[in-house]
Motif scaffolding. Structure first.
Motif, PDB file in Angstrom:
ATOM      1  N   LYS A  20       0.787  -1.140  -0.506  1.00  0.00           N
ATOM      2  CA  LYS A  20       0.202   0.647  -0.603  1.00  0.00           C
ATOM      3  C   LYS A  20       1.281   1.198   0.229  1.00  0.00           C
ATOM      4  O   LYS A  20       0.640   1.664  -0.891  1.00  0.00           O
ATOM      5  CB  LYS A  20      -0.816   0.055   1.332  1.00  0.00           C
ATOM      6  CG  LYS A  20      -2.323  -1.216   0.972  1.00  0.00           C
ATOM      7  CD  LYS A  20      -2.583  -1.169   2.085  1.00  0.00           C
ATOM      8  CE  LYS A  20      -3.814  -2.364   2.544  1.00  0.00           C
ATOM      9  NZ  LYS A  20      -4.505  -2.986   3.515  1.00  0.00           N
ATOM     10  N   ARG A  21       1.648   1.037   0.675  1.00  0.00           N
ATOM     11  CA  ARG A  21       2.494   2.072   0.672  1.00  0.00           C
ATOM     12  C   ARG A  21       3.840   2.752  -0.425  1.00  0.00           C
ATOM     13  O   ARG A  21       3.873   3.905  -1.306  1.00  0.00           O
ATOM     14  CB  ARG A  21       3.670   1.424   2.067  1.00  0.00           C
ATOM     15  CG  ARG A  21       3.154   2.053   3.207  1.00  0.00           C
ATOM     16  CD  ARG A  21       2.744   3.672   3.750  1.00  0.00           C
ATOM     17  NE  ARG A  21       4.213   4.675   3.831  1.00  0.00           N
ATOM     18  CZ  ARG A  21       4.701   4.694   5.294  1.00  0.00           C
ATOM     19  NH1 ARG A  21       4.267   4.218   5.721  1.00  0.00           N
ATOM     20  NH2 ARG A  21       5.599   5.762   4.468  1.00  0.00           N
ATOM     21  N   LEU A  22       3.539   1.612  -1.263  1.00  0.00           N
ATOM     22  CA  LEU A  22       4.896   1.669  -2.784  1.00  0.00           C
ATOM     23  C   LEU A  22       3.852   2.060  -3.891  1.00  0.00           C
ATOM     24  O   LEU A  22       4.060   2.777  -4.368  1.00  0.00           O
ATOM     25  CB  LEU A  22       4.990   0.085  -3.198  1.00  0.00           C
ATOM     26  CG  LEU A  22       6.281  -0.115  -2.034  1.00  0.00           C
ATOM     27  CD1 LEU A  22       7.238  -1.948  -2.588  1.00  0.00           C
ATOM     28  CD2 LEU A  22       7.890   0.642  -2.253  1.00  0.00           C
ATOM     29  N   ASN A  26       5.322   9.215  -4.487  1.00  0.00           N
ATOM     30  CA  ASN A  26       5.088   9.968  -5.636  1.00  0.00           C
ATOM     31  C   ASN A  26       6.653  10.046  -6.469  1.00  0.00           C
ATOM     32  O   ASN A  26       6.226  10.252  -7.949  1.00  0.00           O
ATOM     33  CB  ASN A  26       5.141  11.586  -5.139  1.00  0.00           C
ATOM     34  CG  ASN A  26       3.618  11.762  -4.495  1.00  0.00           C
ATOM     35  OD1 ASN A  26       2.632  11.142  -5.228  1.00  0.00           O
ATOM     36  ND2 ASN A  26       3.267  13.464  -3.872  1.00  0.00           N
ATOM     37  N   ASP A  27       7.556   9.954  -6.274  1.00  0.00           N
ATOM     38  CA  ASP A  27       8.522   9.887  -6.413  1.00  0.00           C
ATOM     39  C   ASP A  27       9.389   8.124  -7.394  1.00  0.00           C
ATOM     40  O   ASP A  27      10.220   8.235  -8.308  1.00  0.00           O
ATOM     41  CB  ASP A  27       9.885   9.634  -5.927  1.00  0.00           C
ATOM     42  CG  ASP A  27      10.067   9.076  -4.582  1.00  0.00           C
ATOM     43  OD1 ASP A  27       9.184   8.048  -4.173  1.00  0.00           O
ATOM     44  OD2 ASP A  27      10.745   8.981  -3.581  1.00  0.00           O
ATOM     45  N   CYS A 183      12.942   0.040   6.043  1.00  0.00           N
ATOM     46  CA  CYS A 183      13.183  -0.688   4.969  1.00  0.00           C
ATOM     47  C   CYS A 183      11.777  -0.466   3.676  1.00  0.00           C
ATOM     48  O   CYS A 183      12.641  -0.183   2.553  1.00  0.00           O
ATOM     49  CB  CYS A 183      12.120  -1.970   5.944  1.00  0.00           C
ATOM     50  SG  CYS A 183      11.867  -3.467   4.266  1.00  0.00           S
ATOM     51  N   LEU A 184      11.027   0.882   3.811  1.00  0.00           N
ATOM     52  CA  LEU A 184      10.624   1.432   2.760  1.00  0.00           C
ATOM     53  C   LEU A 184      11.491   1.922   2.188  1.00  0.00           C
ATOM     54  O   LEU A 184      11.244   2.341   0.725  1.00  0.00           O
ATOM     55  CB  LEU A 184       9.189   1.945   3.050  1.00  0.00           C
ATOM     56  CG  LEU A 184       8.061   2.510   2.516  1.00  0.00           C
ATOM     57  CD1 LEU A 184       7.594   1.266   1.612  1.00  0.00           C
ATOM     58  CD2 LEU A 184       7.088   3.612   2.947  1.00  0.00           C
ATOM     59  N   ILE A 188      12.310   1.208  -2.319  1.00  0.00           N
ATOM     60  CA  ILE A 188      12.314   2.744  -3.366  1.00  0.00           C
ATOM     61  C   ILE A 188      13.453   3.094  -3.543  1.00  0.00           C
ATOM     62  O   ILE A 188      13.772   3.057  -5.203  1.00  0.00           O
ATOM     63  CB  ILE A 188      11.501   3.922  -2.502  1.00  0.00           C
ATOM     64  CG1 ILE A 188      10.357   3.400  -2.306  1.00  0.00           C
ATOM     65  CG2 ILE A 188      12.135   4.977  -3.459  1.00  0.00           C
ATOM     66  CD1 ILE A 188       9.676   4.727  -1.482  1.00  0.00           C
ATOM     67  N   ASP A 189      14.713   3.126  -3.227  1.00  0.00           N
ATOM     68  CA  ASP A 189      15.754   3.406  -3.429  1.00  0.00           C
ATOM     69  C   ASP A 189      16.545   2.359  -4.429  1.00  0.00           C
ATOM     70  O   ASP A 189      16.857   2.541  -6.085  1.00  0.00           O
ATOM     71  CB  ASP A 189      17.193   2.937  -2.167  1.00  0.00           C
ATOM     72  CG  ASP A 189      16.934   5.177  -1.423  1.00  0.00           C
ATOM     73  OD1 ASP A 189      16.192   6.215  -1.766  1.00  0.00           O
ATOM     74  OD2 ASP A 189      17.840   5.193  -0.595  1.00  0.00           O
TER      75      ASP A 189
END
Length: 196
Positions: A20-22, A26-27, A183-184, A188-189
Motif C-alpha cells: 500500500k505504501r509503495l 510520488n517519486d 525498509c520502505l 524505493i532506492d
C-alpha cells in the motif's frame, strides 16, 4: 520501459502494508495488478483491492479462455483455495510500471510470462516470532478466526521460501522489515536503481 515490481515474503511479514505504501509514492509511480482468489474475503478486504474474489467456476472459466498466467492451489483446513493471476489487457509495460504481491512460485511464473528483464523481485523478511504474533493478532480480529489455516500457512512458509528455492529463483536482494520506514526507503532506492 516499464517494470513489474513483484513483492514477496512469508505470511505476516508486512507485505500488505509495504504494498500500500509503495502505491502511494510520488517519486516512483506504480500501478497495481490485482490477483484473483477463490478463498473467502476477510473482514478488512474489499473486492478488487487486495484480490478479485471468485469461485471455482470463475477460475475454470478463465482457465478455459487461456487467461490464467499462473495459479497456485492450497489444500487448506477449509477446503481448496486458489490464488491466480490473469492476463490484463490494461497492462502497458511500454508506458508504466506495476506492482504485484504474491509467492515465490508465482513470481517465477510471472517472470517467465513477462520476461526476466521486466520483473523486479522484492523479498520482505521479518523475524518469525514477530510474524507469528502478527498473524495471531490478525486472525483474532476476524469474525470467524481460522487458526488452523494460520498455522498451516506459517509452517508452509518455511518450505515455500527455503534458501534453496530463493537461490533457484535468483533472489539475491532481501529487505528486512524490522522498521517500516527504513525498509520502505531501502526498497524505493533499489527500485529507482532498477529503473522502476
Amino acid at each position: 520501459m516499464g517494470k513489474i515490481v513483484y513483492l514477496m515474503g512469508k505470511s505476516s511479514s508486512g507485505k500488505d502494508t509495504i504494498y500500500k505504501r509503495l502505491l502511494e509514492q510520488n517519486d516512483i509511480r506504480l500501478e497495481k495488478i490485482v490477483p484473483y482468489t477463490t478463498r473467502p474475503i476477510r473482514a478488512e478486504e474489499q473486492e478488487g483491492v487486495e484480490y478479485h474474489f471468485t469461485d471455482e467456476a470463475g477460475y475454470q472459466e478463465l482457465l478455459q479462455k487461456g487467461e490464467v498466467i499462473e495459479a497456485r492451489i492450497y489444500h487448506t483446513c477449509h477446503g481448496i483455495w486458489r490464488y491466480f493471476t490473469v492476463v490484463d489487457s490494461a497492462v502497458e509495460l511500454s508506458e508504466r510500471s506495476y506492482l504485484m504481491i504474491g509467492t515465490l512460485e508465482a513470481y517465477e511464473q510471472i517472470r517467465r510470462f513477462y520476461g526476466k528483464d521486466r520483473v523486479i523481485p522484492v523479498m520482505i523478511e521479518l523475524d518469525d516470532g514477530i510474524r507469528l504474533q502478527r498473524a495471531l493478532d490478525r486472525e483474532k480480529a476476524q469474525d470467524h478466526p481460522r487458526y488452523e489455516e494460520m498455522c498451516r500457512r506459517f509452517l508452509a512458509d518455511a518450505e515455500d521460501f527455503s534458501a534453496e528455492r530463493m537461490e533457484a529463483a535468483e533472489i539475491v536482494q532481501t529487505f528486512h522489515n524490522d522498521e517500516l520506514e527504513q525498509c520502505l526507503e531501502k526498497i524505493i532506492d533499489y527500485l529507482k536503481e532498477c529503473g522502476a
